[in-house]
Write an enzyme that holds these catalytic residues in place. Structure first.
Site, PDB file in Angstrom:
ATOM      1  N   ASP A   2       0.695  -7.298   7.691  1.00  0.00           N
ATOM      2  CA  ASP A   2       1.171  -7.862   6.438  1.00  0.00           C
ATOM      3  C   ASP A   2       0.146  -8.819   5.840  1.00  0.00           C
ATOM      4  OD1 ASP A   2       3.210  -7.750   4.604  1.00  0.00           O
ATOM      5  OD2 ASP A   2       4.154  -9.573   5.321  1.00  0.00           O
ATOM      6  N   ASN A  44       8.717   1.162   1.333  1.00  0.00           N
ATOM      7  CA  ASN A  44       7.569   0.820   0.481  1.00  0.00           C
ATOM      8  C   ASN A  44       7.501   1.654  -0.795  1.00  0.00           C
ATOM      9  OD1 ASN A  44       5.358   0.104   3.289  1.00  0.00           O
ATOM     10  ND2 ASN A  44       6.632  -1.277   2.081  1.00  0.00           N
TER      11      ASN A  44
END
Length: 278
Positions: A2, A44
């Site tokens: 991330d 996503n």
């Protein structure tokens, strides 16, 4: 993994891809033989179209890069295995199709590599569990029709069913309304042990629908460092933290200790690791 978009407005994902390669090579050198990278989740797809395009393009370029290919294959460091719905990925447009094709080509080329690197793309942990349940349900119905024992369901059988969800590289949506029970996957993947350690960067502290069944006793390591900046020193710090953990799996006896360097090497040769992004 991330923090790519936060690390650099224009080139964060490119830096993140380079960091992923350097990380798995360092883990290979440390004796780790299974690594899973959470590259793109099913959730996503809700991101802006422009950002999705950048991510898919970077992933495809990485899969096609000569730098990666020189480390893959028989007698080399890495074996790349895609994890997720690849046929579903192909239905997402030209860029997604290019990525799916690049990953499948890389899978074939890299067979026989030393460290297996699973790249989770178009992957969702809940969908994986639901599909495993559907498959087992169909199997049990068939066994009941044949007069077999239908009570033979335990964690081991469920775990095997879960490991087969992506093995035949099938599209989950095609399986949901089908009475067909896959008998043998077209792609046979090695059995992967549950991860010993999960590393999540970028300051987030959640699993984000990743390997939900497998992470039951995984050691969770969270770092505030953004993924592209998670360098060798950060990785070494994470590994040092892991080898200080005392793992009892609900009991009293330590399964993993750090009594001496020889024991550390012993653990490193068997421990699978995973790196998560959302």
């Amino acid at each position: 993994m991330d923090g790519n978009s936060r690390a650099s407005k224009n080139v964060g994902y490119e830096r993140g891809a380079r960091r992923a390669l350097s990380t798995v090579l360092r883990l290979h050198a440390a004796g780790v033989r299974t690594v899973t990278l959470y590259a793109f989740s099913t959730e996503n797809w809700s991101r802006p179209t422009s950002e999705i395009g950048v991510i898919l393009s970077v992933l495809a370029a990485c899969a096609n890069s000569s730098l990666l290919h020189q480390h893959c294959g028989p007698g080399k460091e890495l074996c790349i295995v895609p994890l997720g719905d690849m046929l579903g990925l192909r239905e997402r447009g030209r860029g997604a199709t290019a990525l799916a094709e690049a990953l499948e080509e890389l899978r074939t080329k890299s067979e026989g590599g030393d460290t297996m690197v699973r790249v989770a793309v178009n992957y969702g942990g809940r969908a994986e569990i639901v599909e495993a349940v559907r498959r087992i349900t169909r199997e049990l119905q068939l066994e009941e029709q044949e007069g077999n024992d239908v009570t033979a369901l335990d964690e081991d059988r469920f775990g095997r069913a879960l490991s087969m969800v992506w093995e035949d590289n099938s599209n989950i949506s095609e399986e949901l309304n089908s009475s067909h029970v896959p008998s043998s996957p077209s792609v046979s993947l090695p059995v992967v042990p549950a991860p010993d350690m999960l590393i999540r960067t970028g300051g987030e502290k959640r699993l984000s629908n990743f390997l939900l069944w497998d992470l039951a006793y995984t050691e969770l390591y969270f770092s505030d460092v953004l993924w592209p900046d998670f360098d060798d020193a950060c990785l070494d710090e994470a590994l040092a933290w892991f080898f200080q953990r005392k793992r009892r799996y609900g009991g009293r006896k330590d399964i993993t200790g750090v009594e001496n360097d020889e024991h550390l090497v012993e653990i490193k040769e068997t421990a699978p690791f995973t790196v998560v992004d959302d």
